[in-house]
Design a protein around this motif. Structure first.
Motif, mmCIF file in Angstrom:
data_model
loop_
_atom_site.group_PDB
_atom_site.id
_atom_site.type_symbol
_atom_site.label_atom_id
_atom_site.label_comp_id
_atom_site.label_asym_id
_atom_site.label_seq_id
_atom_site.Cartn_x
_atom_site.Cartn_y
_atom_site.Cartn_z
ATOM 1 N N THR A 1 -9.453 -14.728 16.981
ATOM 2 C CA THR A 1 -10.249 -13.709 16.297
ATOM 3 C C THR A 1 -10.595 -12.563 17.235
ATOM 4 O OG1 THR A 1 -11.193 -15.393 14.836
ATOM 5 C CG2 THR A 1 -12.361 -13.297 14.994
ATOM 6 N N ARG B 1 -11.248 -22.154 8.651
ATOM 7 C CA ARG B 1 -10.597 -20.849 8.724
ATOM 8 C C ARG B 1 -11.326 -19.812 7.870
ATOM 9 N NH1 ARG B 1 -4.467 -22.548 7.644
ATOM 10 N NH2 ARG B 1 -5.407 -24.455 6.832
ATOM 11 N N PRO C 1 -9.580 -20.560 17.211
ATOM 12 C CA PRO C 1 -10.182 -19.544 16.330
ATOM 13 C C PRO C 1 -10.966 -18.468 17.061
ATOM 14 C CG PRO C 1 -10.480 -21.730 15.404
ATOM 15 C CD PRO C 1 -9.872 -21.928 16.756
ATOM 16 N N ALA C 2 -11.734 -18.851 18.078
ATOM 17 C CA ALA C 2 -12.533 -17.855 18.800
ATOM 18 C C ALA C 2 -11.628 -16.867 19.533
ATOM 19 C CB ALA C 2 -13.474 -18.554 19.768
ATOM 20 N N SER D 1 -15.161 -12.484 10.927
ATOM 21 C CA SER D 1 -14.438 -11.324 11.463
ATOM 22 C C SER D 1 -14.468 -10.113 10.541
ATOM 23 C CB SER D 1 -12.977 -11.705 11.732
ATOM 24 O OG SER D 1 -12.297 -11.970 10.518
ATOM 25 N N TRP E 1 -14.261 -18.507 9.931
ATOM 26 C CA TRP E 1 -13.889 -17.545 10.959
ATOM 27 C C TRP E 1 -13.464 -16.214 10.332
ATOM 28 C CZ3 TRP E 1 -14.984 -17.529 15.873
ATOM 29 C CH2 TRP E 1 -15.273 -18.736 16.506
#
Length: 713
Positions: free
Chosen positions: A529, A588, A525-526, A595, A591
């Motif tokens: 994104t 999710r 995810p990091a 964003s 995240w």
């Protein structure tokens, strides 16, 4: 004992059949044939280029640079393309033709048992092929370095010895685009070659295969096709043509080496190459016709030197392609009966590659021969900068009445749709069910991709910032969402049966594409994104945008990056395809929430930006309608803000719905377990609350012993 290898055990002489088998099954070296192929290509290219030298010099208006350059440049360039093809073909073979060493599978292999290829190492035969590809890439890099002064000598008319001087190298890098292209070729070639020398696992081979193609791309972006009107068509068609040529020629060279090494599964390798070669020849023919029609009229085929070369090359490709297809059609059944008896295939394939080398030499000589001057030539600034001219201002409706098919992403969109249909047909033959909603999303994604790049949206994308932003949002925010929801990897693994042990195929390749260390890193995810967000900021907040928007190569790179980046982002967010790690919808959602402010702030930043991005380029286009660049950029920022937030809100709703479903599943599972145990968990929980209410630890007297004060002694 094997009669093919060992003589009669009684000590007598071997039979004639045994002697033939022993002769055919002896490992043989292949590098002399590589030298022969390269020499034939270089010789044909040099002879033809020398024959048309006077016309070339007259057209360019430069003096004769001398025999070293006049003969050496086409010779070395033809040799370079054969060496590059050998590198591409070798890595193509190690990826798809030569099976790696078998790996024992277990139930703990992960979400996909077929992803055992992650741990597979190359076989001995595969390792030799990989080393061949690596050394070929390094040789191509060396050739690229020598080509830099040769190009400088050729374009300036000065002798090669003069072009070798250090100060002329600096001039070449600064003023000669083709010299810069060869410098980039050298960089990518050395990088590919060095990496190929050190990697021994199968997982690295697809990456090296892609890298070996990338190292040739700078050359396709220069030359006749990259200049003048219609250069977008010329460059894109040439890119297709060169890549397919590398696969066609290089793949056959790799098969010859595989056969001479007595490599296993020769029948499978030839069958797979035959499929690749058939489509490659068809693609070469189509792209070659398109490229030729851009450079000349049909009548020029028989009345100009350039036309005669085009005709000779076209006939050569068709004849060699048909001959190779007929040869493989006859050979494959024999190889299936006896995969080790590949002598007939090898002998004919060597002749076939020699013919390919001659065709390559003809193609190289075309680069030294000026095409006929067009009868009507659009020399407007727009045509020179974009490849075509725009006549009317784009509006919400007029963009759908314009059309200029994009030979790159437009063709890819059609191929993706055809691939999906083939998968659906295979599923239907196996009487398997498929979610029709997924089919709808995939078709919608392919259509949206083709329309975006081929309609007035794509045509106006290079001309104004606002239309660029419309196309950017569609390519990175809309098309990927549709394609991801089509679940293409799942379709492949459902429609294609797993390969036989030790012979992985399309099913296993799709499985490893869905679960590998690189994807695991990218879909974290990091990382995912950041890569999706940083593209916006790195492109528009640095001088990179002006550099990219002013070149056709820059547009190609941006379009590919937009689609790939968006696909990776939404694959991890909402994709039904398998992934290295399935995360909860709550994770999710978190995240995505993180964003969203960055996307919104980016649009606001563009709307408040006082500096006009790529102002010099946009001003130079001289569009037939008045454009306020500052206002157009403001509109583009508004499009980024609105278009960026709208898809994310849809994804937010999709994830929220998934979260609700997850909670319902957990609740149903708990209720089913409680009913099966007669609500034992609830009863135990109530008893625990009762004990806590009475001041007792729910697990005994630990609470009292620990926290109540003890009597002092």
């Amino acid at each position: 004992m094997d009669e093919q290898v060992v003589a009669d055990s009684s000590g007598g002489a071997s039979s004639p059949v045994q002697e033939v088998h022993k002769k055919n099954n002896k490992v043989k070296i292949t590098w002399p044939f590589y030298v022969l192929f390269a020499f034939v290509a270089g010789l044909v290219g040099a002879i033809l280029a020398w024959g048309f030298l006077s016309d070339s010099l007259a057209a360019l208006g430069i003096p004769d640079p001398g025999p070293v350059t006049s003969a050496g440049l086409p010779f070395l360039r033809a040799v370079g393309w054969i060496v590059a093809a050998l590198s591409v073909g070798s890595f193509l073979a190690t990826t798809f033709f030569i099976s790696p060493r078998e790996v024992k599978q277990s139930a703990e292999d992960g979400i996909l048992k077929s992803s055992y290829l992650n741990r597979a190492y190359l076989s001995v035969d595969g390792l030799i092929a990989a080393r061949t590809g690596a050394f070929a890439a390094l040789c191509f890099g060396l050739i690229a370095i020598v080509m830099i002064p040769l190009v400088m000598s050729d374009l300036s008319g000065q002798p090669f010895a003069e072009a070798l001087k250090p100060h002329n190298w600096a001039i070449a890098f600064e003023q000669v685009a083709l010299a810069k292209a060869w410098a980039w070729v050298a960089f990518f070639a050395f990088l590919t070659g060095l990496a190929g020398l050190f990697f021994r696992n199968w997982l690295s081979q697809p990456l090296l295969f892609v890298a070996s193609i990338v190292m040739t791309v700078p050359l396709a972006l220069e030359g006749h096709s990259a200049a003048g009107g219609d250069h977008d068509y010329g460059t894109n068609s040439l890119l297709w043509h060169l890549v397919l040529m590398l696969v066609w020629v290089g793949g056959l060279m790799a098969l010859i080496a595989h056969a001479r090494r007595i490599g296993p599964n020769m029948d499978l390798a030839v069958k797979r190459y035959s499929i690749v070669a058939t489509y490659a020849v068809i693609g070469m023919a189509i792209s070659g016709i398109v490229n030729a029609l851009l450079r000349m009229e049909f009548s020029d085929l028989f009345t100009s030197n350039y036309g005669l070369l085009v005709l000779a090359k076209a006939v050569g490709v068709v004849v060699v392609g048909m001959f190779g297809l007929a040869h493989r059609t006859l050979t494959i059944p024999k190889l299936e009966k006896n995969p080790k008896d590949a002598a007939l295939f090898t002998r004919v394939a060597i002749v076939e590659v020699l013919a390919m080398a001659a065709v390559t030499g003809i193609a190289i000589s075309m680069g030294r021969t000026p095409p006929p001057a067009p009868q009507m030539q659009d020399l407007s600034v727009m045509a020179l900068e974009m490849g075509y001219s725009l006549e009317k201002e784009p509006t919400l409706f007029s963009v759908f009445t314009m059309w200029r098919f994009d030979l790159m992403l437009g063709t890819i969109g059609i191929l993706l749709l055809a691939f999906y249909v083939c998968g659906l047909v295979a599923l239907r033959r196996q009487a398997k069910k498929w979610n029709h909603l997924r089919t709808f999303w995939w078709i919608l994604g392919c259509i949206t991709l083709v329309v975006t790049v081929s309609s007035g949206i794509g045509m106006n994308m290079p001309a104004t910032f606002s239309m660029h932003m419309v196309a950017h949002m569609l390519l990175s925010m809309v098309v990927p969402v549709f394609l991801v929801l089509g679940a293409p990897l799942t379709l492949i693994m459902e429609s294609v049966k797993p390969g036989e042990p030790g012979r992985p195929g399309l099913h296993e390749w799709a499985a490893v594409l869905a679960d590998n260390p690189l994807l695991r890193f990218l879909l974290h995810p990091a990382v995912n994104t950041i890569q999706f967000i940083i593209i916006f900021y790195a492109l528009y907040l640095t001088p990179l945008y002006e550099l990219m928007v002013s070149e056709h190569a820059g547009h190609l790179i941006m379009n590919f990056v937009f689609v790939i980046s968006g696909y990776l982002y939404y694959w991890e967010m909402i994709g039904p395809d398998p992934k290295p790690e399935e995360r909860t919808h709550v994770s999710r959602l978190a995240w995505l929430t993180f964003s969203m402010p960055f996307h919104l702030f980016f649009g606001v930043y563009l709307m408040q930006l006082q500096v006009i991005l790529a102002e010099e380029f946009y001003s130079r286009l001289n569009l037939p309608w008045e454009v306020d660049l500052a206002y157009d950029q403001l509109v583009g920022g508004g499009i980024a803000w609105a278009s960026g937030s709208f898809p994310l809100i849809i994804v937010f709703g999709y994830l929220f719905r998934g979260w609700f479903r997850e909670e319902r599943i957990v609740e149903k599972n708990y209720e089913a377990r409680a009913a099966a145990t007669n609500f034992a968990d609830a009863e135990e929980y109530n008893q625990m609350l009762t004990r806590m209410n009475n001041g007792h630890d729910p697990h005994g007297d630990y609470y009292q012993e620990t926290f109540e004060p003890k009597d002092k002694e």
